[in-house]
Design an enzyme around this catalytic site. Structure first.
Site, PDB file in Angstrom:
ATOM      1  N   LYS A 137       0.840  -1.198   0.000  1.00 23.35           N
ATOM      2  CA  LYS A 137       0.000   0.000   0.000  1.00 23.35           C
ATOM      3  C   LYS A 137       0.877   1.251   0.000  1.00 23.35           C
ATOM      4  O   LYS A 137       2.092   1.167   0.188  1.00 23.35           O
ATOM      5  CB  LYS A 137      -0.920  -0.007   1.223  1.00 23.35           C
ATOM      6  CG  LYS A 137      -0.194   0.055   2.549  1.00 23.35           C
ATOM      7  CD  LYS A 137      -1.165   0.019   3.720  1.00 23.35           C
ATOM      8  CE  LYS A 137      -0.411   0.122   5.049  1.00 23.35           C
ATOM      9  NZ  LYS A 137      -1.324   0.162   6.203  1.00 23.35           N
ATOM     10  N   ARG A 183     -10.991   0.605  14.559  1.00 25.39           N
ATOM     11  CA  ARG A 183     -10.750   1.387  13.352  1.00 25.39           C
ATOM     12  C   ARG A 183     -11.539   0.810  12.186  1.00 25.39           C
ATOM     13  O   ARG A 183     -12.444   1.440  11.675  1.00 25.39           O
ATOM     14  CB  ARG A 183      -9.235   1.412  13.071  1.00 25.39           C
ATOM     15  CG  ARG A 183      -8.817   2.326  11.952  1.00 25.39           C
ATOM     16  CD  ARG A 183      -7.302   2.346  11.793  1.00 25.39           C
ATOM     17  NE  ARG A 183      -6.761   1.046  11.387  1.00 25.39           N
ATOM     18  CZ  ARG A 183      -5.485   0.845  11.065  1.00 25.39           C
ATOM     19  NH1 ARG A 183      -4.608   1.845  11.133  1.00 25.39           N
ATOM     20  NH2 ARG A 183      -5.062  -0.347  10.701  1.00 25.39           N
ATOM     21  N   TYR A 196      14.143  31.160   7.378  1.00 22.86           N
ATOM     22  CA  TYR A 196      12.889  31.897   7.553  1.00 22.86           C
ATOM     23  C   TYR A 196      12.669  32.273   9.015  1.00 22.86           C
ATOM     24  O   TYR A 196      12.817  31.447   9.919  1.00 22.86           O
ATOM     25  CB  TYR A 196      11.705  31.059   7.076  1.00 22.86           C
ATOM     26  CG  TYR A 196      11.510  31.077   5.573  1.00 22.86           C
ATOM     27  CD1 TYR A 196      11.203  32.257   4.905  1.00 22.86           C
ATOM     28  CD2 TYR A 196      11.626  29.907   4.828  1.00 22.86           C
ATOM     29  CE1 TYR A 196      11.023  32.280   3.521  1.00 22.86           C
ATOM     30  CE2 TYR A 196      11.440  29.921   3.447  1.00 22.86           C
ATOM     31  CZ  TYR A 196      11.143  31.106   2.801  1.00 22.86           C
ATOM     32  OH  TYR A 196      10.966  31.126   1.441  1.00 22.86           O
ATOM     33  N   MET A 242      10.853  24.968   1.330  1.00 21.08           N
ATOM     34  CA  MET A 242      10.222  24.141   0.294  1.00 21.08           C
ATOM     35  C   MET A 242      11.231  23.377  -0.553  1.00 21.08           C
ATOM     36  O   MET A 242      11.038  22.192  -0.846  1.00 21.08           O
ATOM     37  CB  MET A 242       9.346  25.025  -0.608  1.00 21.08           C
ATOM     38  CG  MET A 242       8.551  24.227  -1.634  1.00 21.08           C
ATOM     39  SD  MET A 242       7.522  25.271  -2.687  1.00 21.08           S
ATOM     40  CE  MET A 242       6.333  25.873  -1.500  1.00 21.08           C
TER      41      MET A 242
END
Length: 376
Positions: free
Chosen positions: A43, A141, A264, A317
């Site tokens: 998966k 779940r 930043y 980024m």
């Protein structure tokens, strides 16, 4: 060039190396440890390494059963492994039975509604593979309540017979924690479930459960994370071979004075004169932003010339800044590679540096990197 390789990005630089030979070796080792058939959980795009290359390698090695999360993943796996049994873990979406039949896929049924829909479709004369039945023994779940599963089994007919169940399964909640008493409770609960379905193969073990004492293997195990080199025994040496490595390149080097703020919002301040390298990789490449290193919170690191060097400032980024003050001479120069995953920076270490888990690191890497597959 391997058919699954992607072109090198001359303008960008990150390289994800994936060792399919190690993937197969891990699958074989887990199967041998369990003494039962080992399936492969592929998966999330085979935990980020690619469904097509992973299924190709594992099927060639003899893997006959695969688990995916979504129908779309099952369709991809089927195109790669035409003869395999492929289970879709997230169940039967409404009105999707025809697609399961078209692509020869098996849903993992976890509710009475899914059972009724699948049984009705099967009784219409549709040719389908046997489905799996998921019985919940702790997760709350997915899956039938344990009592529901036992009640249906005792019917000896009805919806269970109509649905054509070929596997009964459950999922551990804490198998990586050997001391957790929930494991023994789940093992006992599932033993009762498996006994209620005589002649139907059963599956309980996930990756970490291969290392749980007193956990039966039944007929099928379902390793996932450990196949891809993740440690199924946290806090102990990793018994699995590493499967992935990630490198990026230095694109600029500079020296700064003490007191200079970096990145930043200036969240990291140099405590003294420092040499910094900026590498061409960031959170758009799937590397966690939470690996940022600030004045208050430690974060991730990279291997530069074999030495572990900390990030400084915020992971942005497309870029990460690394403190290479103590890197070996000549290692921190423009164009030089640094290691983000590999060696002592295994998945668990990288995950810890990013305040997350290795699973998230592995499945987030995406396709922005050039990819090189080996061992096929």
């Amino acid at each position: 060039m391997n058919p699954f390789d992607t072109p090198t990005n001359a303008d960008h630089g990150p390289l994800l190396t994936i060792d399919l030979g190690a993937l197969v070796a891990n699958w074989r080792a887990l199967g041998a440890r369990a003494g039962a058939e080992a399936a492969a959980v592929v998966k999330a795009d085979a935990y980020g390494i690619g469904i097509e290359p992973a299924v190709t390698a594992l099927a060639a090695a003899g893997c006959r059963t695969f688990f995916v999360a979504h129908l779309s993943e099952g369709i991809r796996a089927r195109a790669t492994a035409p003869d395999a049994t492929i289970y879709v873990l997230n169940g039967l979406p409404p009105d999707s039975s025809g697609l399961f039949a078209e692509h020869d896929l098996s849903p993992v049924l976890g509710s009475h509604e899914e059972l009724l829909e699948w049984a009705g479709f099967r009784q219409s004369g549709a040719k389908v593979r046997p489905a799996a039945l998921h019985v919940d023994t702790a997760m709350n779940r997915l899956g039938l309540w344990a009592g529901e599963g036992l009640d249906l089994a005792r019917e000896r007919s009805g919806v269970i017979a109509a649905a054509g169940i070929g596997l009964v399964m459950s999922h551990f909640a804490a198998s990586e924690d050997l001391a957790n008493p929930a494991n023994a409770r789940q093992i006992a609960a599932f033993a009762e479930i498996a006994a209620a379905f005589p002649g139907v193969p059963a599956s309980l073990k996930n990756s970490s459960a291969h290392f749980l004492p007193d956990c039966p293997s039944y007929q099928l195990t379902r390793p996932g994370y450990a196949l891809y080199g993740g440690n199924p025994t946290p806090g102990q040496p990793n018994p699995m071979q590493p499967v992935i490595g990630l490198e990026a390149r230095i694109i600029q080097v500079r020296e700064i004075a003490g007191g200079t703020q970096v990145g930043y919002n200036g969240r990291w301040t140099a405590p003294g004169r420092r040499k910094l390298a900026t590498i061409s990789l960031g959170y758009a490449d799937g590397y966690p932003r939470n690996a940022s290193w600030t004045d208050i919170t430690p974060g991730g690191s990279a291997l530069v010339g074999g030495l572990r060097c900390p990030f400084v400032g915020t992971v942005s980024m497309d870029l990460i800044i690394v403190d290479v003050t103590h890197a070996p001479a000549g290692a921190a120069v423009r164009g030089a590679p640094v290691t983000l995953i590999g060696g002592e920076l295994d998945l668990e270490t990288v995950g810890a540096g990013a305040k997350t888990i290795g699973y998230e690191v592995l499945t987030s890497l995406g396709w922005r990197h050039a990819r090189r597959y080996t061992g096929l």
